[in-house]
Motif scaffolding. Sequence first.
Motif, PDB file in Angstrom:
ATOM      1  N   SER A  88       0.958  -1.277   0.038  1.00 37.12           N
ATOM      2  CA  SER A  88       0.016   0.191   0.029  1.00 37.12           C
ATOM      3  C   SER A  88       0.919   1.358  -0.028  1.00 37.12           C
ATOM      4  O   SER A  88       1.953   1.185   0.485  1.00 37.12           O
ATOM      5  CB  SER A  88      -0.816  -0.096   1.077  1.00 37.12           C
ATOM      6  OG  SER A  88      -0.253  -0.047   2.405  1.00 37.12           O
ATOM      7  N   GLN A 125       1.817   0.392 -10.703  1.00 38.93           N
ATOM      8  CA  GLN A 125       1.221  -1.108 -10.776  1.00 38.93           C
ATOM      9  C   GLN A 125       1.920  -1.832 -11.969  1.00 38.93           C
ATOM     10  O   GLN A 125       1.936  -2.990 -11.667  1.00 38.93           O
ATOM     11  CB  GLN A 125      -0.362  -0.809 -10.909  1.00 38.93           C
ATOM     12  CG  GLN A 125      -0.888  -0.054  -9.686  1.00 38.93           C
ATOM     13  CD  GLN A 125      -2.145   0.027  -9.520  1.00 38.93           C
ATOM     14  OE1 GLN A 125      -3.097  -0.151  -8.537  1.00 38.93           O
ATOM     15  NE2 GLN A 125      -2.715   0.314 -10.837  1.00 38.93           N
ATOM     16  N   PRO A 131      -1.592  -4.680  -8.000  1.00 37.78           N
ATOM     17  CA  PRO A 131      -2.367  -3.449  -7.580  1.00 37.78           C
ATOM     18  C   PRO A 131      -1.649  -2.982  -6.283  1.00 37.78           C
ATOM     19  O   PRO A 131      -1.322  -3.395  -5.492  1.00 37.78           O
ATOM     20  CB  PRO A 131      -3.802  -3.727  -7.458  1.00 37.78           C
ATOM     21  CG  PRO A 131      -3.779  -5.153  -6.967  1.00 37.78           C
ATOM     22  CD  PRO A 131      -2.512  -5.725  -7.610  1.00 37.78           C
ATOM     23  N   ALA A 133      -2.707  -0.574  -3.056  1.00 37.37           N
ATOM     24  CA  ALA A 133      -3.873   0.132  -2.167  1.00 37.37           C
ATOM     25  C   ALA A 133      -3.520   1.229  -1.759  1.00 37.37           C
ATOM     26  O   ALA A 133      -2.497   1.371  -0.831  1.00 37.37           O
ATOM     27  CB  ALA A 133      -3.920  -1.062  -0.927  1.00 37.37           C
ATOM     28  N   VAL A 157      -9.014   6.653  -8.303  1.00 30.92           N
ATOM     29  CA  VAL A 157      -9.347   5.131  -8.298  1.00 30.92           C
ATOM     30  C   VAL A 157      -9.854   4.590  -9.714  1.00 30.92           C
ATOM     31  O   VAL A 157      -9.324   3.704 -10.243  1.00 30.92           O
ATOM     32  CB  VAL A 157     -10.320   4.750  -7.002  1.00 30.92           C
ATOM     33  CG1 VAL A 157     -10.648   3.454  -7.480  1.00 30.92           C
ATOM     34  CG2 VAL A 157      -9.836   4.934  -5.921  1.00 30.92           C
ATOM     35  N   CYS A 162      -6.681   1.439  -9.152  1.00 30.23           N
ATOM     36  CA  CYS A 162      -6.007   1.121  -7.783  1.00 30.23           C
ATOM     37  C   CYS A 162      -6.906   0.742  -6.868  1.00 30.23           C
ATOM     38  O   CYS A 162      -8.213   0.845  -6.927  1.00 30.23           O
ATOM     39  CB  CYS A 162      -5.179   2.124  -7.272  1.00 30.23           C
ATOM     40  SG  CYS A 162      -6.060   3.534  -6.436  1.00 30.23           S
ATOM     41  N   GLN A 163      -6.533   0.031  -5.865  1.00 29.94           N
ATOM     42  CA  GLN A 163      -7.236  -0.431  -4.690  1.00 29.94           C
ATOM     43  C   GLN A 163      -7.319   0.867  -3.391  1.00 29.94           C
ATOM     44  O   GLN A 163      -6.494   1.620  -3.640  1.00 29.94           O
ATOM     45  CB  GLN A 163      -6.925  -1.785  -3.942  1.00 29.94           C
ATOM     46  CG  GLN A 163      -6.993  -2.807  -5.127  1.00 29.94           C
ATOM     47  CD  GLN A 163      -6.475  -4.253  -4.643  1.00 29.94           C
ATOM     48  OE1 GLN A 163      -5.401  -4.063  -3.609  1.00 29.94           O
ATOM     49  NE2 GLN A 163      -6.835  -5.191  -4.845  1.00 29.94           N
ATOM     50  N   ASP A 192     -16.198  -0.947  -3.324  1.00 42.14           N
ATOM     51  CA  ASP A 192     -15.845  -2.396  -3.787  1.00 42.14           C
ATOM     52  C   ASP A 192     -14.317  -2.438  -4.002  1.00 42.14           C
ATOM     53  O   ASP A 192     -13.857  -3.549  -4.264  1.00 42.14           O
ATOM     54  CB  ASP A 192     -16.399  -2.485  -5.165  1.00 42.14           C
ATOM     55  CG  ASP A 192     -16.386  -1.665  -5.873  1.00 42.14           C
ATOM     56  OD1 ASP A 192     -16.158  -0.507  -5.790  1.00 42.14           O
ATOM     57  OD2 ASP A 192     -16.278  -1.696  -7.214  1.00 42.14           O
ATOM     58  N   ARG A 193     -13.569  -1.244  -3.834  1.00 44.38           N
ATOM     59  CA  ARG A 193     -12.143  -1.324  -4.059  1.00 44.38           C
ATOM     60  C   ARG A 193     -11.398  -1.276  -2.720  1.00 44.38           C
ATOM     61  O   ARG A 193      -9.971  -1.247  -2.758  1.00 44.38           O
ATOM     62  CB  ARG A 193     -11.765   0.081  -4.939  1.00 44.38           C
ATOM     63  CG  ARG A 193     -12.447   0.254  -6.137  1.00 44.38           C
ATOM     64  CD  ARG A 193     -12.357  -0.786  -7.356  1.00 44.38           C
ATOM     65  NE  ARG A 193     -10.580  -0.918  -7.563  1.00 44.38           N
ATOM     66  CZ  ARG A 193     -10.356  -1.847  -8.371  1.00 44.38           C
ATOM     67  NH1 ARG A 193     -11.222  -2.807  -8.805  1.00 44.38           N
ATOM     68  NH2 ARG A 193      -9.187  -1.968  -8.548  1.00 44.38           N
ATOM     69  N   ALA A 195      -9.164  -2.906  -0.284  1.00 46.73           N
ATOM     70  CA  ALA A 195      -8.503  -3.893  -0.067  1.00 46.73           C
ATOM     71  C   ALA A 195      -7.887  -4.203   1.488  1.00 46.73           C
ATOM     72  O   ALA A 195      -7.336  -5.248   1.755  1.00 46.73           O
ATOM     73  CB  ALA A 195      -7.533  -3.909  -1.199  1.00 46.73           C
ATOM     74  N   TYR A 196      -8.020  -3.088   2.094  1.00 42.17           N
ATOM     75  CA  TYR A 196      -7.381  -3.143   3.520  1.00 42.17           C
ATOM     76  C   TYR A 196      -7.802  -1.888   4.442  1.00 42.17           C
ATOM     77  O   TYR A 196      -8.202  -1.102   3.666  1.00 42.17           O
ATOM     78  CB  TYR A 196      -5.887  -2.924   3.049  1.00 42.17           C
ATOM     79  CG  TYR A 196      -4.564  -2.893   4.089  1.00 42.17           C
ATOM     80  CD1 TYR A 196      -4.998  -3.738   5.078  1.00 42.17           C
ATOM     81  CD2 TYR A 196      -3.371  -2.445   4.027  1.00 42.17           C
ATOM     82  CE1 TYR A 196      -3.889  -4.007   6.114  1.00 42.17           C
ATOM     83  CE2 TYR A 196      -2.413  -2.685   4.718  1.00 42.17           C
ATOM     84  CZ  TYR A 196      -2.563  -3.294   5.868  1.00 42.17           C
ATOM     85  OH  TYR A 196      -1.683  -3.376   7.009  1.00 42.17           O
ATOM     86  N   VAL A 236     -11.738  -7.941   4.834  1.00 45.58           N
ATOM     87  CA  VAL A 236     -10.508  -7.428   4.207  1.00 45.58           C
ATOM     88  C   VAL A 236      -9.585  -7.482   5.571  1.00 45.58           C
ATOM     89  O   VAL A 236     -10.069  -7.306   6.678  1.00 45.58           O
ATOM     90  CB  VAL A 236     -10.368  -5.924   3.525  1.00 45.58           C
ATOM     91  CG1 VAL A 236     -11.066  -5.972   2.281  1.00 45.58           C
ATOM     92  CG2 VAL A 236     -10.837  -4.864   4.558  1.00 45.58           C
TER      93      VAL A 236
END
Lengths: 274, 249
Positions: A88, A125, A131, A133, A157, A162-163, A192-193, A195-196, A236
């Motif tokens: 990230s 990326q 990807p 984050a 985004v 990206c996430q 929905d993106r 990730a963390y 996540v």
Amino acid sequence: MVGLGFRREFAEEMISGTLISPDFIEFAPENWMNIGGYWKKMLHRVVEKYPVLCHGLSLSLGSPEEPDSTFLRYVKSFLEEYKVRIYSEHLSYSKCDNAHLYDLLPMPFRMDAARHMAARIRKVQDYLQRPLAMEIISYYTPVAPEMSEADFINEVVQRSGCQLLLDVNNIYVNAFNHQYDAKAFIAQLPLDRVAYIHMAGHEQVAPDMILDTHGHPIADPVYALFEWTIQQIAPVPVLLERDFNIPQMQDLQAELTRLKAICHQQWKHHELVA
Amino acid sequence: MNSSPDSRVLQQRFTTHLRTGVRTTIPGVAPDRLAHYRHAIFHMVKDTMESAYPVTCANIPRRKWDHMVKTFFARHACTAHQVWKLPLEFYTYAVENSWDEVYDVPYLSDLLAFEWAEIEVFNMEDVAPAAFVATGDWRETPLVLNPEYRLLSFKYPVHQEAKRARLLKQQGAWFVLLHREPVTGHVQFTGLSPWLAFVTEQLAAGITVKDILEYAPQLGITVTVELEADTVAFLEDMQRRQFVFGFRP
Ligand SMILES: [Fe+2]
């Protein structure tokens, strides 16, 4: 999965795993790459014990100038060497006119900046073959904005693919400092993106200002915002960040346990499905 | 026509202010919050320098020290991605700008070099030594040294002394060896005579003790039985201290 930021101050405790046992660890590659001797041995020991996520500090993807390709090469091999699952970075910049400032600076929320940043993220990326984050940072002043923060983030985004790294404490702090509604802000994000997730403590230093210190326990309203937030997204990894004013390990473990209980409660449907 | 500057210009103004304090106005930026950033960044840089250079910082009047850190951060574009390497840039900047004279601290660059070397040797990437065996002939066999070391030379004995007046009285040629113990990772310091510094340098280049002793007269050094015995005794001691690993097989 609830993890803890790996720090030298409690490296021994994390390696022994008796008083504290996170599901994974996170650290900044900058703090650990090109290092040998004692700390390299410690890093190897902790990495053998826990899955690793990395959180970069100095890529400065919002910078006017190009990313440093030598540094990126190091990052790439470091991520491979330590089998890092998520890398990230920040929706921010920390370098300008080729000078690092070692702080996460607020982006101007403007279309040219969003486009520029998205292009840079895409490039990195592509190079890293994974990807990124991107974390929504805490910030203390807007800089000549021409669009809302949420629109800026959505633009980046969407254009970069990206996430998102959702730091719930950052959003709480920003909502207080810039007087907006945290839930309404989160609802505008491309959830929905995500990730963390990051969680951390803060400190109110003035009637109109909260500092994102990472030096205090997570505040109750941030737990509440976290609980609400995770109902909006699929499970996540969640990380507790504690960088200063390090407490007893039992206290950190209690925070991990509380986060885990909330995740379990809110994500149990997903767990059953999984 | 859109007269407002693009984001790049805004970022340049913002960061120039953070580094230098030069006044700037950017729409939407609250002055007190801008001050907060400038303060936080300067505090972080200063803190980094003070943890890297505790002896230097304690040795220099506070206002002078603050001025050094401010000048460095404002005028030098920091390139280190890794904060722990930033003190090296401070040291380099001090040397390049003759701060020994500018700030009238003649031993400043020695002191910074000394403190930086400890950090560097402690953190340096692991270096694999050449193959070695534990026994051999001290005079005839090339030695295998611990590759994780730095040999420094100073004008002032900053490794022994911190007081200005005493340091200034002892201007000369001083040598210090720093090496990292393989198992613990601790950094060991050894003050060396000019002769032993020369020997160390030659050994590292693969020259044998015998050849070094043979060359010594060309440097104006008289080789005595005592000098030879002392040299070997030093190397034996350095083997116990894990600077000399052993002998080439
Ligand atoms: Fe965070």
